[in-house]
Each structure stands twice: as structure tokens, then as C-alpha cells.
Design a protein around this motif. Sequence first.
Motif, mmCIF file in Angstrom:
data_model
loop_
_atom_site.group_PDB
_atom_site.id
_atom_site.type_symbol
_atom_site.label_atom_id
_atom_site.label_comp_id
_atom_site.label_asym_id
_atom_site.label_seq_id
_atom_site.Cartn_x
_atom_site.Cartn_y
_atom_site.Cartn_z
ATOM 1 N N ARG A 191 -2.919 10.927 -3.589
ATOM 2 C CA ARG A 191 -4.300 11.409 -3.422
ATOM 3 C C ARG A 191 -5.243 10.654 -4.363
ATOM 4 N NH1 ARG A 191 -3.678 13.714 1.170
ATOM 5 N NH2 ARG A 191 -2.479 15.630 1.257
ATOM 6 N N ARG A 192 -4.842 10.520 -5.589
ATOM 7 C CA ARG A 192 -5.726 9.914 -6.576
ATOM 8 C C ARG A 192 -6.020 8.446 -6.229
ATOM 9 N NH1 ARG A 192 -2.780 11.407 -10.474
ATOM 10 N NH2 ARG A 192 -1.671 9.450 -10.725
ATOM 11 N N HIS A 193 -4.987 7.731 -5.858
ATOM 12 C CA HIS A 193 -5.208 6.310 -5.579
ATOM 13 C C HIS A 193 -6.041 6.083 -4.320
ATOM 14 C CE1 HIS A 193 -2.867 4.035 -8.556
ATOM 15 N NE2 HIS A 193 -2.142 5.138 -8.648
ATOM 16 N N TYR A 194 -5.861 6.952 -3.340
ATOM 17 C CA TYR A 194 -6.436 6.624 -2.040
ATOM 18 C C TYR A 194 -7.555 7.538 -1.563
ATOM 19 C CZ TYR A 194 -2.572 3.281 -1.680
ATOM 20 O OH TYR A 194 -1.713 2.227 -1.889
ATOM 21 N N ALA A 195 -7.913 8.532 -2.342
ATOM 22 C CA ALA A 195 -8.930 9.493 -1.876
ATOM 23 C C ALA A 195 -10.223 8.786 -1.480
ATOM 24 C CB ALA A 195 -9.199 10.533 -2.961
ATOM 25 N N ALA A 196 -10.589 7.735 -2.194
ATOM 26 C CA ALA A 196 -11.867 7.090 -1.922
ATOM 27 C C ALA A 196 -11.729 5.846 -1.057
ATOM 28 C CB ALA A 196 -12.539 6.720 -3.250
ATOM 29 N N GLU A 197 -10.527 5.547 -0.633
ATOM 30 C CA GLU A 197 -10.342 4.324 0.145
ATOM 31 C C GLU A 197 -10.805 4.529 1.587
ATOM 32 O OE1 GLU A 197 -9.661 1.342 -0.449
ATOM 33 O OE2 GLU A 197 -9.281 1.603 -2.597
ATOM 34 N N PRO A 198 -11.627 3.608 2.090
ATOM 35 C CA PRO A 198 -12.090 3.803 3.471
ATOM 36 C C PRO A 198 -11.009 3.552 4.516
ATOM 37 C CG PRO A 198 -12.944 1.738 2.556
ATOM 38 C CD PRO A 198 -12.268 2.463 1.420
ATOM 39 N N PHE A 199 -9.978 2.800 4.167
ATOM 40 C CA PHE A 199 -9.011 2.411 5.204
ATOM 41 C C PHE A 199 -7.569 2.772 4.882
ATOM 42 C CE2 PHE A 199 -12.562 -0.497 6.325
ATOM 43 C CZ PHE A 199 -12.769 0.012 7.601
ATOM 44 N N VAL A 200 -7.370 3.606 3.893
ATOM 45 C CA VAL A 200 -6.014 4.104 3.655
ATOM 46 C C VAL A 200 -6.046 5.620 3.803
ATOM 47 C CG1 VAL A 200 -4.072 4.248 2.062
ATOM 48 C CG2 VAL A 200 -5.531 2.207 2.084
ATOM 49 N N LEU A 235 0.825 -1.213 0.000
ATOM 50 C CA LEU A 235 0.000 0.000 0.000
ATOM 51 C C LEU A 235 0.860 1.265 0.000
ATOM 52 C CD1 LEU A 235 -2.926 -1.106 2.339
ATOM 53 C CD2 LEU A 235 -2.914 -0.923 -0.159
ATOM 54 N N ALA A 236 2.007 1.215 0.668
ATOM 55 C CA ALA A 236 2.882 2.396 0.658
ATOM 56 C C ALA A 236 3.475 2.649 -0.723
ATOM 57 C CB ALA A 236 4.002 2.228 1.689
ATOM 58 N N LEU A 237 3.770 1.583 -1.442
ATOM 59 C CA LEU A 237 4.476 1.727 -2.717
ATOM 60 C C LEU A 237 3.558 1.751 -3.937
ATOM 61 C CD1 LEU A 237 7.413 -0.714 -1.929
ATOM 62 C CD2 LEU A 237 7.691 1.713 -2.479
ATOM 63 N N HIS A 238 2.365 1.260 -3.806
ATOM 64 C CA HIS A 238 1.504 1.059 -4.968
ATOM 65 C C HIS A 238 1.342 2.311 -5.847
ATOM 66 C CE1 HIS A 238 -1.810 -0.173 -7.440
ATOM 67 N NE2 HIS A 238 -2.633 0.667 -6.851
ATOM 68 N N PRO A 239 1.044 3.482 -5.299
ATOM 69 C CA PRO A 239 0.873 4.630 -6.203
ATOM 70 C C PRO A 239 2.149 4.951 -6.978
ATOM 71 C CG PRO A 239 -0.073 5.102 -4.052
ATOM 72 C CD PRO A 239 0.703 3.818 -3.912
ATOM 73 N N LEU A 240 3.289 4.740 -6.347
ATOM 74 C CA LEU A 240 4.555 5.034 -7.014
ATOM 75 C C LEU A 240 4.819 4.077 -8.163
ATOM 76 C CD1 LEU A 240 6.814 5.641 -3.874
ATOM 77 C CD2 LEU A 240 5.573 7.334 -5.244
ATOM 78 N N SER A 273 -3.378 0.743 16.781
ATOM 79 C CA SER A 273 -3.733 -0.534 17.415
ATOM 80 C C SER A 273 -5.244 -0.733 17.446
ATOM 81 C CB SER A 273 -3.191 -0.598 18.848
ATOM 82 O OG SER A 273 -1.807 -0.802 18.841
ATOM 83 N N GLY A 274 -5.671 -1.855 16.930
ATOM 84 C CA GLY A 274 -7.082 -2.187 16.938
ATOM 85 C C GLY A 274 -7.853 -1.663 15.744
ATOM 86 N N SER A 275 -7.255 -0.757 14.988
ATOM 87 C CA SER A 275 -7.989 -0.168 13.859
ATOM 88 C C SER A 275 -7.618 -0.852 12.557
ATOM 89 C CB SER A 275 -7.666 1.320 13.755
ATOM 90 O OG SER A 275 -6.605 1.543 12.844
ATOM 91 N N ASN A 276 -8.452 -0.666 11.558
ATOM 92 C CA ASN A 276 -8.200 -1.273 10.252
ATOM 93 C C ASN A 276 -7.515 -0.309 9.280
ATOM 94 O OD1 ASN A 276 -8.519 -3.715 8.676
ATOM 95 N ND2 ASN A 276 -9.938 -2.565 7.376
ATOM 96 N N PHE A 277 -7.055 0.832 9.783
ATOM 97 C CA PHE A 277 -6.372 1.770 8.901
ATOM 98 C C PHE A 277 -4.971 1.281 8.532
ATOM 99 C CE2 PHE A 277 -9.185 5.033 10.962
ATOM 100 C CZ PHE A 277 -9.847 5.417 9.807
#
Lengths: 343, 343, 343, 343
Positions: free
Chosen positions: A256-265, A156-161, A284-288
Motif C-alpha cells: 500500500r505504501r509504495h503504490y498508493a500514489a502510483e497512477p499505473f500500479v 514492480l511485484a517484488l520492489h516493496p518486499l 490488454s491495451g492498458s498501461n496498468f
Amino acid sequence: MRVVRVAVVGGSGYIGGELLRLLLGHREVDVAAATSTRLAGRRVDSAHPNLRGRTDLTFVAPADLGEYDAVFLATPHTATMGRIRDYLAAAKIVVDLSADFRLHDPESYRRYYGRPHTELGLLGRFVPGLPELHRDRLRTADRVSVPGCMATAAVLALHPLVADDLVAGEIRVDARAGSSGSGAAVGPENTHAERSGALRVFAPLHHRHEAEIGERLGRPVLMTATGVEAVRGVQVLCWTRLADGVDARAIRAAYRRHYAAEPFVRVVAEHRGPHRLPDPKILSGSNFCDVGFVVDEAERTVLAVGALDNLVKGGAGNAVQCLNLRLGLPEDTGLEFPGLHPN
Amino acid sequence: MRVVRVAVVGGSGYIGGELLRLLLGHREVDVAAATSTRLAGRRVDSAHPNLRGRTDLTFVAPADLGEYDAVFLATPHTATMGRIRDYLAAAKIVVDLSADFRLHDPESYRRYYGRPHTELGLLGRFVPGLPELHRDRLRTADRVSVPGCMATAAVLALHPLVADDLVAGEIRVDARAGSSGSGAAVGPENTHAERSGALRVFAPLHHRHEAEIGERLGRPVLMTATGVEAVRGVQVLCWTRLADGVDARAIRAAYRRHYAAEPFVRVVAEHRGPHRLPDPKILSGSNFCDVGFVVDEAERTVLAVGALDNLVKGGAGNAVQCLNLRLGLPEDTGLEFPGLHPN
Amino acid sequence: MRVVRVAVVGGSGYIGGELLRLLLGHREVDVAAATSTRLAGRRVDSAHPNLRGRTDLTFVAPADLGEYDAVFLATPHTATMGRIRDYLAAAKIVVDLSADFRLHDPESYRRYYGRPHTELGLLGRFVPGLPELHRDRLRTADRVSVPGCMATAAVLALHPLVADDLVAGEIRVDARAGSSGSGAAVGPENTHAERSGALRVFAPLHHRHEAEIGERLGRPVLMTATGVEAVRGVQVLCWTRLADGVDARAIRAAYRRHYAAEPFVRVVAEHRGPHRLPDPKILSGSNFCDVGFVVDEAERTVLAVGALDNLVKGGAGNAVQCLNLRLGLPEDTGLEFPGLHPN
Amino acid sequence: MRVVRVAVVGGSGYIGGELLRLLLGHREVDVAAATSTRLAGRRVDSAHPNLRGRTDLTFVAPADLGEYDAVFLATPHTATMGRIRDYLAAAKIVVDLSADFRLHDPESYRRYYGRPHTELGLLGRFVPGLPELHRDRLRTADRVSVPGCMATAAVLALHPLVADDLVAGEIRVDARAGSSGSGAAVGPENTHAERSGALRVFAPLHHRHEAEIGERLGRPVLMTATGVEAVRGVQVLCWTRLADGVDARAIRAAYRRHYAAEPFVRVVAEHRGPHRLPDPKILSGSNFCDVGFVVDEAERTVLAVGALDNLVKGGAGNAVQCLNLRLGLPEDTGLEFPGLHPN
């Protein structure tokens, strides 16, 4: 919609416990069974004391697995494939959290897991459980393989790149991980006295998650992993170089483009402050999965950072998000907890 | 030999306290004074409770500094240079632990410390306080500038590779640091609740120690720094590439050759176990810098690892080692404590 | 004086490792052997990585124990008594750090350790290894039994109050202990993930050390013990009531009188500040036991507080102090390390 | 039912942040405003990074407080009473989380808070925000004063014993607390380096919460408080004596009877295992208060144990539970998170 009956196979470990926590609080799901070889007949809350008052379930033996709408496999690597036919018979929807169906290349499996894969016909038949990359396929997938915790953070960190061809050259991934990533395993290296406060470079060059990251991104990476003082949490630092003509503005736009609509990124890339870049401390405990980046145009370099809770977005939470997608539910059903600050 | 009378300027901070701990236990030294602007008139053990029963000293104001055989400067960066003339007048031997005389390039100082250097004539007149690289000069040096904690770890980890021309290409330094590196400073980001358990990437690209490392090694490096859960301790991971024709055996030989006779550098490069590579967990209070490495010949890559206690080998202990050298004493005088396990 | 040849039996555990650290740095001692059943033939620094560079010793099997001037027994409770005849044959001076010869009452031993004592003739023949209470006897004692870590903290915290008849009524001891007190034992409750951050009331009423405390003080106590987040360290809070006519001044005078000349007991009883009362945080690695008190005359109550490093003053350091006494050496030989701040 | 509009006064601190986390996730509530003197105009998630993606609110100045259905006061002790008239004007329902209206005895307030109370007419007009003791009054209470974190833990741990007259004699409360209890306050004693790993007896005899506990129970207690290594979490150990004729069975029955129907009090009193008694380690983020007990009939003594998250059941969560009661909602609305294991 009728309630979905689910079972958790391997319910006594840490991933199993986290699945139970999330599924017991999921309003569309009924947890019908949790299996444990070791604890069959004992109460689920004897292994997971945080669930006291939330369930009266007892563990059943794996042999007593019945039929369900969905089963989650929180079973050990290399053991899952030996029982996969049983699990596929137990439910239409199978979500596997072990490593056994993550890699599509059998040679890669053999190299990183130390033995040949015994279900070659099923390899590649599980959809990678990463909604951010495979949402459409997951809407109809009956077989899902949830990625490893460090792999999810790095991908997830690298995908937009990578997806937008913004970087070039070698990618180095420096992962830091809390102790719960080893599971509930008991060993002399894992006691509190030995592990507390450690900075233990346990995978100095080549962690097995690098194969997954490579397959998902379509680009090889070199990965180092260090155990740090934390129970939960993974953070990855990923260094690579800007492709020709790419500047900081383009990088920011891609995230921004890849993740603007993502609920957990969430894109966390500020200029100052203690929370300017992703830190698992507040997850901790979250799905982010928080992702961020810093660009040095003069040096033509970029640092991408990812952070998550290894048991949630790095495992059980991601699995539940996949189930929600498959069932047509809002993706965040049962995953509302945002994490704590301070913590 | 007669006892050496020393003073610690800036004795109330963490580096000052560590100097006092080491010097009070040093059999050839008499601690004649410790200064503190804020605590003048109060007992030294009111700031450093570990020294209860070890000293009845009280802090004196900086203006009351007398004459000594040696003074140690544990004063803030950018403030030291303004008073350096006074300090040079107070003792023949001056060991500076601030950053003000570490860099020899005034432009570099301005860039990394945000202001012009005001003592250009003295820049470059302090010998770097790193016995492993500058032992001969330190035997007669009256002015010593002790390197930063992360710089010492990185320089010692990389030195055999660079000095023997075993590596090529970019060098990336990933540093992890405990909270005492910020000194006793008080701020909202530094409270226990905020800092505890954090993985805070506080210098994502370019930490100021990279200038020092570059000057010492004669090679530029790119440095990232993360605050981790620890009070003491620094660990650096340094990635670079093998030069043509270099193999793992050559790397190992270089480390052995450079450090076999060093009293405070241990080569830790084993094949397995929780302590296979350097970890600051077992170094608190000790003057060791452990260095190690892992080589991947196929990928032509090498990972060098260094670890130390930022207040000891990364500061006060290193300073005492330099004094010992200057006085012709065994280098480990007063530095015998080996660290604790478990800790 | 000639160097004293010593052996450590049970050298691979935490107390054994701490004995080795202290004895290897002791200028009058030669460590001739360290035994380990499990690690015989392997290097001592493979178990105790902090000793790298300090020793080339390898462990020998217990059966290969030779003859020495002194042996230290860091062997398990209930196992020591079965081998005690061998140990007594191996050296004139035997310092036992297990629990087997601490209690003088065989019935008490049976109750707290769950089995009958098998060496009744030796019970009561070991001098309690507590220099502050038994210094004169220890000067000539060939058999020493070092008290438990929590017992030492509680006895030293309470001794001035009880010896001078300053308190009356029930004594409650609330002990808090780090994870190294369990030794290097491996178990599901002791992993980092389970133990980290815990406040585990593992002995809610009646910890076995209460028997020792009762024997040493000549007064029964009720003891509770909680595991806290720390590797090293014990703190005890002891509540009791002032005897008739006793005021705060008398309490303070008693502590001063009993401990003014003690090299390793510091009275810490200030009116404010974070270090006003004893805290093990600053005692790791040191042989100090800090003791303090707070008196409420109106409520007729007194709180006594003790703190120490369980592996040092609570074990190995105390044993070395006893050896020093027996050999006529300064009591602090080899025990000079004062502890760290911050840590 | 229509959505309830609420405001949080003092929204930038830790209790304020926790209120915002809970209220933003509460399906019947609309968070209309959060005030902060220091951060007015800045985004709420700049102070509380866990709320990124959950709210776009910005803080408003206290002077801009409007009118709401309910306001929560997370304002400092001794400052709240000076503005209470404004707050009472701003909403029909006022839930105060400061200490200013907890005590009903003005003399007690003066003694424990160091100044006279300035709103004597309102003292005693706030219903104690403890549903387990005051549920019926809270159903209609427009003014609620939420107890202190340690007081809640101690009152809930002791209530069955005291209410049913099962114990006699003095009650000693030994409280252990994480660093977030000090709030976001910055000070030299509160930095990570100083506070990390501490066992700091900051209130050796008489913590101010003892007055609250005494008022709620109708019995005086003596209270000691120690800061331990944790960010969140309070644990209390309470010792007292069994009344004549009371046995362990009666104690167990009382706890069951008082708490069987409570949604947020779990009786944890098992015979073995690491989770046999309450531990705040597994309670972070949850609204549970776990209570347990151990009885020694021979010694006629009982130990009662309570644990909670100081910011949730010890503050914000308890406040939300009170609001739910007042609004006729299920008490656990918005409070479903069960806590994490491991954590």
C-alpha cells in the motif's frame, strides 16, 4: 505548451506500432516520422491496420531521420548500440526500448546478449525507464532505457518486499508470456499451428531479463519463462521467504505504501474470486501493472504476482509515461485506456 | 480370455465420458452400464457427442447399478465415501477416480477437503493407482484409488529425483491447468468469456493435490496452481536443489533408469527446439506423461517438468492402465492413441 | 494376410505426419520409409513429437525412395506431377494427397493452380479418394487422388441433396478452416500473433476447392473461405433451395439412406443443444465427417452443414480408408479414434 | 457546457460494464449511478475488474434510481418494456440497449421474442440508434433504441448496396459471434470447456436480428449465426446479386460516398493481405465498424463484409455515440480508442 515533435525509429514492429497508437492519440505530441527499413514508402496503417483512419503517415527510411524533440527507439537488441550516435544526434530526448542500454554491467550484457557491448561509454548513462523506482531522475532524463516486459512485471511485484527488507533468501521468478513478446518475427516455431495452446518452457533456467531484475532490485533472482496461449500479456509469479519477524500485515502495508500514489500500479490481493490476483487477461491495451501477493506465515513464504501488457506497460506505454514525466505532463496523458472486461 | 463386464458410475461428467471413450474402444471390455442421476434414461452420446456411432447405451440411475466384474467411480469428492459400500458390493474390482481414498491420513483429508472422512476403516485400503510406483501391488489390487491429475504429473516428474536421493531442500510445484479440470461444473467464473485467455492463480499457496504428492513422495511440497487457456492439459514445473555431489549426468541417468521400460512415461529433455521440454499441447487424448528436467550445476538447482492430459493419464487413462495390470493384459490395451501434432 | 509395406513421400509436413501417426498404429501395415528433403537423416519424431516412443524411423531423402506395396504422396501442389513417374514406379498402389490429380479438366487445373498441367495423360486416371461416392472403384484402384479437406466436407454435406435431385438453383458454400490447413508453411501472415483469434476471409469469392466440388457433384458451387481460430478443423455451411415438391421429411430420408451404412459419416441434425449440428471441435484426430441439415419449407431453403478434421478425414485418414478398401480390410482399420469431448 | 449526469440501469452485465468503462472516461459526463439487483451495495469494480482505480462507485438497487439527464438501459430483453415507464420518468434522455423497442412491428416482436409486446403505444417512438442512417433524427431524439450487434454490422455492411439500389434478389447474412454476445449468462453450454474452439451453428436459419435488419434496410434477409472462438467480436458475410448494369466501380463508389465522412465506419476492401477485409480481431474495445466488399462481375455476385466489437459499436459505444450526437458533442468524444494490433 507547444506540441512536441517525436519520431519512432523501428516503427513497423509490434513495439513500434504500439508507440504509434499511443503517440497518435496523445494530445501534446505530433508524430513527425516513423522509420522502417523494410516498409519505407508504404503507409503506416499497412503494417498496423488498427490505425486506419487515424493517420496518413508513411514510413521513411532510417537514413531520412531528421531532427525532433524526442525519438523512441523500437529497434532490435544488439543493433541499437551501433546506431545510437545517430539517434542521440536526432533529438535531445532519446527513449530506448531495446535492451542495449538496460544493463549497466558490460560483462552481464556480454553473457546475456552473446556479444560485447560496443558503447561502453554510454552504458549506465541511460536512466532506467521505470517511473515507480526512478521518478525524480526521469523528470530531467534526456536518455531513458525502458526495461524488458518481464523485468518490469517482476521488479514492480517484488520492489516493496525487497526495498523494505521484508524477505530473505532466494527469489524465484516464474514468468508466463504471450506470443507478441517475440515481436513480429517469423519462424517455424512461431506459426499459429505450433504456438497455439502451447505451454512452452522456452527459458527453463535463466531468462535474460533476470539480469535486469537483479540490477534493479539489487538482488539476484532465478528466472524461468514459459510461452502461454495469449498474444499479449505477461504474468510473473515470484516466490521467496519472509524475513524474520515479518508478517502478512507488514507485507500488505508495504505494498500500500509504495503504490498508493502510483497512477499505473494497482494492488490486487483479494481473498477470493477469479480476479483475486493479477491476470493480464484484463490488461490488454492498458498501461496498468497489477501486483499482488499471498503470504503464508506458517511456512514463512510469500508469493508475489505481477501482470501487465508486454507491449504497453512492458514497453510502449511505459516509454510514453517516461516522456510525460520528462515533459512535466500528467503521467497518464495518452494512457487513459483502462483495459477490457471480458476480453 | 473372456470379456470383462464393467460399469462407470458417474458417467455424465468429463472423467466419466473419458472412461466411456476408452472402455468402449477396449477390446477385452464390455461396457455394461453407465450411471447418471441427472441423465438417467437418456442416451450416453447426448452427453458425449464424440461417442455418436460408437454406442447405443443409455444412462441408468445409480440405484439400478447391478453386478459387474469391475466398476469405475467417477463420482464427486466427498460424495464417494458415502456410497462406497454399495460400490464395493457391485463388483470385485473397484477403481475410484474421486479423491476420497487417495490420502491415507484422515487428518490430511479433513484439512484439504473440509470435512471428516466417514470411512476410516477403508482409508489406506486402496492401492494408489500409479503403475510407475506401485505396479506389483496393482497386479492383485481389487481396490484402486487413482491420483489427482496434478499429483500424477508432479509425482512422476519428481519421483526419480526423490527416490534416488538426488535433491535436497524445499520442493516448489507450479501447476498450470486447463478448464476441464473443473469438470462440467457450471458457474459464473467458469464461462467462456470469463475463463478464456485467463492466467488465473486459483490456488496461490497450497493446492489440495500437494497432500497427495507429499504422501506419494514421502516429502512435503509447496504447490501453486494457475488456470491457463486450454481445455485439457496439466503442466507442472518443480524446482528444487541438487543434493551434495549430484551432477547433471546423475540426474539424467536416474530418469533413464526409472522410466526406460515405462510404456507411458517419456523422458523429454532436449537442448533446444519448441518441444525440448514436456508440453501438454501434444498430449490431448493420449495416456502419456512426459517428464523432463534442466540442471544448473553452478546454481545447484534443478527444474523438473511434467505434462499430461488431465482426463487421460491424469484420470481415466490411468484407471484403464490399472485395470489392464490387474487383468494381466498388456498395459497399453485400449490406450494406443499417441496424441496429435499439431493440435 | 501379410503386412503391407508402405512409404510416405513428404513425411515432414502436417499431412505427412498425420499419415505416419495413422500408419504406425495400423496393424496390417509396416511403415518402411518416410522421405523429407529438408530433414533427411533426422528422426521422424524430431518433426512429429507426438510420435516419440512410437517409432525410431529417420527420414530419407526422396532420391532414396525404394520399392513398396503402396506409397502415399504428401507432396506440394504443382510439384507432385513433376515426379509422378518416379512415384508410380515405386509402388503398385499410389495414393496422392496433393491437388495435382484431383481435377479431371486441364483447363480448370490451369485456372485454379496457375500453371498448365504437365501430365495430361494421367489426368482423370486417378480415382477420387472418396469412399462414400466411389467405393466400388476404390476396391480395385491402384491410383487414388484424395480430395481437398474443404471439398470433402462440402461434397459429403451436399451429396444426398444433389444426387437425389432435391435441390435447385445456386449453391453457396461458406467454409471455415483452422490454421493447419496452410500446412507447416512459415510466413508473416501465419504467425501466432497475427493468426490467433482471426476471422480472416482469405478466399472471399472462389476458393480453388470449388472446382473439385463442382466436378464431384456435377454442379457448380460458389465458395467463400474464412480462417478461424483453430488449428485443426473445417466446417462448411452450404445454402441452396428446395426443389419443387421437396419437404423436410424427404431431405431427412435422403441423408439417412445415403449414410446409414457409412462407417465415417454421421448424420447430426438435432433440434436443440450445442451439438445439434456438426462442429469440428469434437472431431480432432478422428476420421468422422459429420453432416447435418436444416430445412425451412416456407422459405424453400435448406442449409447443409459438414465438419471434419482437415488432416484426417480431410486428408490422411481418408487416404488410409482408401487403402483399407483397396486391401479388402475393414474400412476402419487404424482409424478407430473417435475424437475427444471436451477438447 | 455543464457536465451531463447519467445512470446505467443494469450495470453488472457485459453491456453495462462497457457503458461504465466508456462513460467513466468521457470528459463531459458524470456517472451518477449504476444499478444492479444482484450486486446492490457492492463496488462496481467487483464486477468489472478493469475499472479498478477508475471508480469508487457502488451499485444501487433499481428501486433507488433517482433523476438524471440521461439513463442507459442495459436490461434484459422482454424485461425492459415492463419497467419502461419508470425509466422514462427518471431522465429526459433514455437510450435503450435491450431489444424491446427495436422493432416497430408488434407482430414481428411477438414472433422473434416469444411474447406479445406490452407497450404498443411506445413501439415506434424510439429512434433507431444508428447514426449512419438516422443522424438528423438522433440530434433531437430523447428516446433511442440501439440495434443488436449483428444487426448493426449487417445493416452497415449492406446499406450502401440497398440504399443505392445496386443489388437485387435474396440477401443471405452469415454471422459469426464471440461468446460475450450471450452476456454474462451462466449455463452448461456456455462453460469454457464446452464453448472453447467451437463452431456452433446456434441459429441455422433465422436469427432474431434478421427482423431488425429487414426493418432498417427495408428488405428481408435470411440470417444464419455461428458462435466462434472469440470473446468479443462479430463478423457478417452478406451475399447478394448485382442489379442489372451495376459493376464493381459503382459498388466501390457507393461505399466511399456513404461512409467517407463517417467517424466510425472504415471501408476495408483491399486486394491482398491478411487485413484485406474486415476482421473483428483488431476491433476489440474500439467503436469502429469496418465494412468491405468483393464483387464478381461475371457471376453477378457481391459479398459484403462487416465487423465490429459487439459490446462497443454493437452496443455501448454506439449508445455513447448517440448521446454525443444528442448533446451536440463531437461524435467521437470518449470513443477515441482505436483497437489493438496484434491482439
